[in-house]
Write a protein that holds these residues in place. Structure first.
Motif, PDB file in Angstrom:
ATOM      1  N   GLU A 248       0.816  -1.215   0.000  1.00 50.27           N
ATOM      2  CA  GLU A 248       0.000   0.000   0.000  1.00 50.27           C
ATOM      3  C   GLU A 248       0.853   1.269   0.000  1.00 50.27           C
ATOM      4  OE1 GLU A 248      -2.385  -3.401   1.286  1.00 50.27           O
ATOM      5  OE2 GLU A 248      -0.432  -2.629   1.927  1.00 50.27           O
ATOM      6  N   SER A 249       1.961   1.247   0.708  1.00 43.91           N
ATOM      7  CA  SER A 249       2.806   2.448   0.775  1.00 43.91           C
ATOM      8  C   SER A 249       3.698   2.607  -0.444  1.00 43.91           C
ATOM      9  CB  SER A 249       3.669   2.412   2.050  1.00 43.91           C
ATOM     10  OG  SER A 249       4.578   1.322   2.026  1.00 43.91           O
ATOM     11  N   GLU A 250       3.885   1.517  -1.223  1.00 48.39           N
ATOM     12  CA  GLU A 250       4.759   1.591  -2.395  1.00 48.39           C
ATOM     13  C   GLU A 250       4.001   1.507  -3.719  1.00 48.39           C
ATOM     14  OE1 GLU A 250       9.089  -0.084  -1.040  1.00 48.39           O
ATOM     15  OE2 GLU A 250       7.698  -1.519  -1.934  1.00 48.39           O
ATOM     16  N   GLN A 251       2.711   1.320  -3.683  1.00 48.51           N
ATOM     17  CA  GLN A 251       1.937   1.068  -4.901  1.00 48.51           C
ATOM     18  C   GLN A 251       2.071   2.163  -5.949  1.00 48.51           C
ATOM     19  OE1 GLN A 251      -2.470   1.603  -4.290  1.00 48.51           O
ATOM     20  NE2 GLN A 251      -1.862   1.936  -2.159  1.00 48.51           N
ATOM     21  N   PHE A 252       2.349   3.387  -5.521  1.00 46.73           N
ATOM     22  CA  PHE A 252       2.410   4.495  -6.473  1.00 46.73           C
ATOM     23  C   PHE A 252       3.719   4.509  -7.271  1.00 46.73           C
ATOM     24  CE2 PHE A 252      -0.283   5.928  -2.882  1.00 46.73           C
ATOM     25  CZ  PHE A 252      -1.494   5.809  -3.546  1.00 46.73           C
ATOM     26  N   ALA A 253       4.637   3.592  -6.941  1.00 46.20           N
ATOM     27  CA  ALA A 253       5.829   3.426  -7.777  1.00 46.20           C
ATOM     28  C   ALA A 253       5.420   3.081  -9.199  1.00 46.20           C
ATOM     29  CB  ALA A 253       6.729   2.336  -7.201  1.00 46.20           C
ATOM     30  N   LYS A 254       4.335   2.324  -9.339  1.00 44.62           N
ATOM     31  CA  LYS A 254       3.853   1.957 -10.674  1.00 44.62           C
ATOM     32  C   LYS A 254       3.482   3.199 -11.475  1.00 44.62           C
ATOM     33  CE  LYS A 254       0.766  -0.754  -8.825  1.00 44.62           C
ATOM     34  NZ  LYS A 254      -0.384  -1.685  -8.674  1.00 44.62           N
ATOM     35  N   GLU A 255       2.854   4.182 -10.827  1.00 43.27           N
ATOM     36  CA  GLU A 255       2.482   5.421 -11.506  1.00 43.27           C
ATOM     37  C   GLU A 255       3.718   6.191 -11.961  1.00 43.27           C
ATOM     38  OE1 GLU A 255      -0.053   7.836  -9.168  1.00 43.27           O
ATOM     39  OE2 GLU A 255      -1.594   6.290  -8.887  1.00 43.27           O
ATOM     40  N   ILE A 256       4.738   6.235 -11.099  1.00 40.26           N
ATOM     41  CA  ILE A 256       5.963   6.966 -11.428  1.00 40.26           C
ATOM     42  C   ILE A 256       6.618   6.366 -12.671  1.00 40.26           C
ATOM     43  CG2 ILE A 256       8.266   7.605 -10.629  1.00 40.26           C
ATOM     44  CD1 ILE A 256       7.193   7.377  -7.755  1.00 40.26           C
ATOM     45  N   ILE A 257       6.768   5.044 -12.664  1.00 41.53           N
ATOM     46  CA  ILE A 257       7.425   4.363 -13.779  1.00 41.53           C
ATOM     47  C   ILE A 257       6.609   4.513 -15.059  1.00 41.53           C
ATOM     48  CG2 ILE A 257       8.190   2.120 -14.649  1.00 41.53           C
ATOM     49  CD1 ILE A 257       8.655   1.350 -11.641  1.00 41.53           C
ATOM     50  N   PHE A 258       5.300   4.292 -14.959  1.00 41.70           N
ATOM     51  CA  PHE A 258       4.424   4.399 -16.125  1.00 41.70           C
ATOM     52  C   PHE A 258       4.485   5.796 -16.739  1.00 41.70           C
ATOM     53  CE2 PHE A 258       0.288   5.874 -17.687  1.00 41.70           C
ATOM     54  CZ  PHE A 258       0.113   5.021 -18.770  1.00 41.70           C
ATOM     55  N   ARG A 259       4.388   6.814 -15.912  1.00 44.30           N
ATOM     56  CA  ARG A 259       4.398   8.183 -16.415  1.00 44.30           C
ATOM     57  C   ARG A 259       5.739   8.519 -17.079  1.00 44.30           C
ATOM     58  NH1 ARG A 259       2.815  10.297 -12.137  1.00 44.30           N
ATOM     59  NH2 ARG A 259       4.804  10.924 -11.230  1.00 44.30           N
ATOM     60  N   ALA A 260       6.829   8.087 -16.465  1.00 38.11           N
ATOM     61  CA  ALA A 260       8.147   8.385 -17.011  1.00 38.11           C
ATOM     62  C   ALA A 260       8.336   7.748 -18.390  1.00 38.11           C
ATOM     63  CB  ALA A 260       9.235   7.893 -16.053  1.00 38.11           C
ATOM     64  N   ILE A 261       7.953   6.492 -18.538  1.00 39.95           N
ATOM     65  CA  ILE A 261       8.115   5.804 -19.817  1.00 39.95           C
ATOM     66  C   ILE A 261       7.170   6.382 -20.863  1.00 39.95           C
ATOM     67  CG2 ILE A 261       7.876   3.589 -21.015  1.00 39.95           C
ATOM     68  CD1 ILE A 261       8.710   2.223 -18.411  1.00 39.95           C
ATOM     69  N   SER A 262       5.921   6.624 -20.481  1.00 46.72           N
ATOM     70  CA  SER A 262       4.921   7.113 -21.436  1.00 46.72           C
ATOM     71  C   SER A 262       5.282   8.481 -21.983  1.00 46.72           C
ATOM     72  CB  SER A 262       3.543   7.171 -20.766  1.00 46.72           C
ATOM     73  OG  SER A 262       3.117   5.886 -20.383  1.00 46.72           O
ATOM     74  N   GLU A 263       5.821   9.354 -21.133  1.00 46.61           N
ATOM     75  CA  GLU A 263       6.166  10.701 -21.577  1.00 46.61           C
ATOM     76  C   GLU A 263       7.377  10.697 -22.497  1.00 46.61           C
ATOM     77  OE1 GLU A 263       6.608  12.996 -18.045  1.00 46.61           O
ATOM     78  OE2 GLU A 263       4.439  13.138 -17.667  1.00 46.61           O
ATOM     79  N   LYS A 264       8.321   9.799 -22.244  1.00 48.17           N
ATOM     80  CA  LYS A 264       9.546   9.752 -23.063  1.00 48.17           C
ATOM     81  C   LYS A 264       9.321   8.992 -24.368  1.00 48.17           C
ATOM     82  CE  LYS A 264      13.908  10.043 -24.154  1.00 48.17           C
ATOM     83  NZ  LYS A 264      14.505  11.320 -24.577  1.00 48.17           N
ATOM     84  N   PHE A 265       8.621   7.872 -24.293  1.00 48.18           N
ATOM     85  CA  PHE A 265       8.435   7.013 -25.470  1.00 48.18           C
ATOM     86  C   PHE A 265       6.954   6.959 -25.830  1.00 48.18           C
ATOM     87  CE2 PHE A 265      12.124   5.438 -23.075  1.00 48.18           C
ATOM     88  CZ  PHE A 265      13.112   5.625 -24.026  1.00 48.18           C
ATOM     89  N   SER A 266       6.414   8.093 -26.198  1.00 47.24           N
ATOM     90  CA  SER A 266       4.972   8.205 -26.449  1.00 47.24           C
ATOM     91  C   SER A 266       4.522   7.405 -27.669  1.00 47.24           C
ATOM     92  CB  SER A 266       4.585   9.675 -26.627  1.00 47.24           C
ATOM     93  OG  SER A 266       5.331  10.271 -27.683  1.00 47.24           O
ATOM     94  N   THR A 267       5.468   7.074 -28.581  1.00 51.03           N
ATOM     95  CA  THR A 267       5.122   6.302 -29.775  1.00 51.03           C
ATOM     96  C   THR A 267       4.802   4.846 -29.430  1.00 51.03           C
ATOM     97  OG1 THR A 267       6.601   7.707 -31.056  1.00 51.03           O
ATOM     98  CG2 THR A 267       5.900   5.664 -32.092  1.00 51.03           C
ATOM     99  N   PHE A 268       5.324   4.371 -28.288  1.00 50.89           N
ATOM    100  CA  PHE A 268       5.175   2.973 -27.916  1.00 50.89           C
ATOM    101  C   PHE A 268       4.205   2.837 -26.742  1.00 50.89           C
ATOM    102  CE2 PHE A 268       9.246   3.445 -29.938  1.00 50.89           C
ATOM    103  CZ  PHE A 268       9.343   2.328 -30.759  1.00 50.89           C
ATOM    104  N   ALA A 269       3.509   1.722 -26.714  1.00 51.46           N
ATOM    105  CA  ALA A 269       2.526   1.489 -25.664  1.00 51.46           C
ATOM    106  C   ALA A 269       3.218   1.179 -24.340  1.00 51.46           C
ATOM    107  CB  ALA A 269       1.605   0.335 -26.049  1.00 51.46           C
ATOM    108  N   CYS A 270       2.637   1.676 -23.268  1.00 50.14           N
ATOM    109  CA  CYS A 270       3.070   1.335 -21.917  1.00 50.14           C
ATOM    110  C   CYS A 270       1.811   1.227 -21.069  1.00 50.14           C
ATOM    111  CB  CYS A 270       4.017   2.399 -21.359  1.00 50.14           C
ATOM    112  SG  CYS A 270       4.591   2.044 -19.674  1.00 50.14           S
TER     113      CYS A 270
END
Length: 283
Positions: A248-270
């Protein structure tokens, strides 16, 4: 027109090593703790990059999801190879996952304690979701450079805009994390009804070792996970101590990683895993 087509084909032929290089530059594996095993853990860096799947842990269900959705890279918070491994066979869940990943040309990357130690990482995003202001790193790494005010390290400490009744703040914590209850050691029993909090310290994941840092920071409450019975006695009633669950305290790590990849590699699905959930259930 020809140049535009060439650029499109270039984008669609990105190699996994390019993504791994950018993940290293962003999540800085050099900030991980000595015992950790973050970074590029499995796969062929020369393979074509198709899409990424993000999860907190690598599990058989997550691997099956990656195969089903055609992902070429899984990025997790917790590394699935952590201690010494002597064999990889179909006799273990880890061995079976590795064989499935290899057969389907799926790479695995982990951002663990380095993401914990970045100010905008696991503890930073939890602090923001709880409404803390003026946050600083709770326990800075003396051998690290960079980060906010030159500091990286474990946990965060910040202020609520106004003092809050303790029970109201704990309700906010439960609402934000989705945890049904909190293990908590309050102040002296006779102070519980009128207790308020404003200065809040927290550390996503296992943070018992930073209880002393939270007390020295003058925190009214310290939020973390995996506390033992005697950990709750260490504050001697001078600070509220609350266990809010590891997942519960670490679950938002997924949001951090997802946002970072999506913003950099917007052409590819994440995408964030649909099957990932906490190991511990509350009944």
């Amino acid at each position: 027109m020809h140049c535009g087509l060439d650029f499109f084909l270039y984008l669609c032929s990105m190699k996994t090593r390019e993504v791994i290089g950018w993940l290293d530059a962003t999540f800085k594996p050099e900030y991980q703790e000595d015992y950790d095993n973050s970074g590029f853990l499995l796969g062929d860096s020369r393979s074509d990059y198709r899409s990424a799947l993000v999860a907190l842990d690598l599990t058989p269900a997550v691997v099956d999801e990656a195969v089903r959705t055609g992902a070429s890279l899984i990025v997790t918070h917790h590394p699935f190879i952590f201690t010494g491994v002597k064999r990889m066979t179909d006799g273990s869940a880890t061995g079976r996952m590795v064989m499935t990943l290899a057969k389907n040309d799926i790479a695995v990357y982990a951002a663990h304690t380095n993401l914990d130690n970045l100010p905008w990482g696991v503890s930073g995003v939890l602090a923001a979701k709880l409404g803390l202001k003026g946050c600083k790193v709770l326990s800075a790494k003396s051998d690290a450079e960079g980060g906010v005010d030159g500091a990286v390290g474990a946990g965060m400490v910040g202020m609520l805009e106004e003092p809050m009744p303790l029970e109201a703040f704990l309700k906010r914590v439960k609402d934000v994390t989705g945890i049904p209850f909190v293990r908590v050691a309050p102040l002296a029993t006779d102070h519980w009804p009128q207790a308020t909090v404003q200065r809040v310290a927290l550390c996503g994941g296992s943070g018992a070792e930073f209880i002393g840092d939270a007390m020295r920071a003058g925190a009214d409450i310290y939020l973390t996970a995996d506390l033992k019975y005697h950990d709750f006695q260490r504050t001697d009633g001078r600070m509220v101590l609350a266990d809010i669950g590891h997942y519960e305290s670490e679950q938002f790590a997924k949001e951090i990683i997802f946002r970072a990849i999506s913003e950099k590699f917007s052409t590819f699905a994440c995408r964030i895993s649909d099957v990932q959930q906490g190991i511990v259930s509350y009944i």
